[in-house]
Enzyme design. Sequence first.
Site, PDB file in Angstrom:
ATOM      1  N   MET A   1       0.839  -1.048  -0.012  1.00 38.55           N
ATOM      2  CA  MET A   1       0.427  -0.027  -0.072  1.00 38.55           C
ATOM      3  C   MET A   1       0.917   1.534  -0.031  1.00 38.55           C
ATOM      4  SD  MET A   1      -3.246   0.926   2.927  1.00 38.55           S
ATOM      5  CE  MET A   1      -3.753   2.518   2.963  1.00 38.55           C
ATOM      6  N   TYR A   2       2.249   1.398   0.688  1.00 38.49           N
ATOM      7  CA  TYR A   2       3.018   2.556   0.519  1.00 38.49           C
ATOM      8  C   TYR A   2       3.498   2.624  -1.085  1.00 38.49           C
ATOM      9  CZ  TYR A   2       3.294   1.072   5.557  1.00 38.49           C
ATOM     10  OH  TYR A   2       3.407   0.470   6.575  1.00 38.49           O
ATOM     11  N   GLY A   3       2.351   3.833  -1.917  1.00 36.43           N
ATOM     12  CA  GLY A   3       3.211   4.042  -2.934  1.00 36.43           C
ATOM     13  C   GLY A   3       2.427   3.075  -3.943  1.00 36.43           C
TER      14      GLY A   3
END
Length: 278
Positions: free
Chosen positions: A55-57
């Site tokens: 989900m991070y980026g």
Amino acid sequence: MTSTTFRIGGDLTVGRLGFGAMHLPTEKPEDAEAAIAVARRAVELGITLIDTAHMYGAGANEEVLAEALHPYPKDLLITTKVGVARSPETGEWALNGRPEVLRDQVDHALRRLRVDRLELLQLHRIDPETPLADQLGALRDLRHAGKVGRIGLSEVSVAELAEARETVDIASVQNRYNLTDREHEPVLAACEAAGIAFLPWRTVAWGKAGDRAEVAEVAAELDATPTQVCLAWLLDHSPVMLPIPGTSSIAHLEENTAAAGLALTPEQRARLNAIAGP
């Protein structure tokens, strides 16, 4: 004396104070240099546990870690999370634990991180729309296929942890937890009893720990910062605790890492333990 290391899954040794990579900047091309510098400094400081997520980026965080650190030091564990997906129609993120989605995200993580196996893979959240046995069964199958070494969970209750352990061995749990927010104390206790690593996120309550007089007093006594006191308390509070404070600043990273060297006295520990949560 409390150990400075922990063996995740009983066999994977890491330093107990890790680094959460979520805040590394990845949105613009010019962000990469700063993000790479922070990641490399983390390893220089002796950190051997780095936490990231699909989900991070949308995978950019995984890519910047690989750019910064690959080929990886043999003692470095980069753990990632799957189970949150972006809608191709709206661009919105939502829980998605369908087996085909989990398998696809794992394959992308392997490619982005440039590894053949994810030594620790965590389910970012339990998807209430997909049977838990199906989600964990997919991760178990990935482990059997050699793509995953150990399986962890994030934001789970005691009951969910117990249910999950009926399907697959659980090596770690990542829940929100800090000095002034101990909602998941029962989950921590369950992890202690089973020897499961507990990775608290939001390790400091939005950076406002110094607002508590007790924290500020202990910080002054130790010639430390309130943030360092909060991290030292986490390490002192439980032998299975593996804090993963995150930052995009080398100065803050160095401040956080130095917390591992703080030793609380029994009296200081008692004062901090007495702080009530919200």
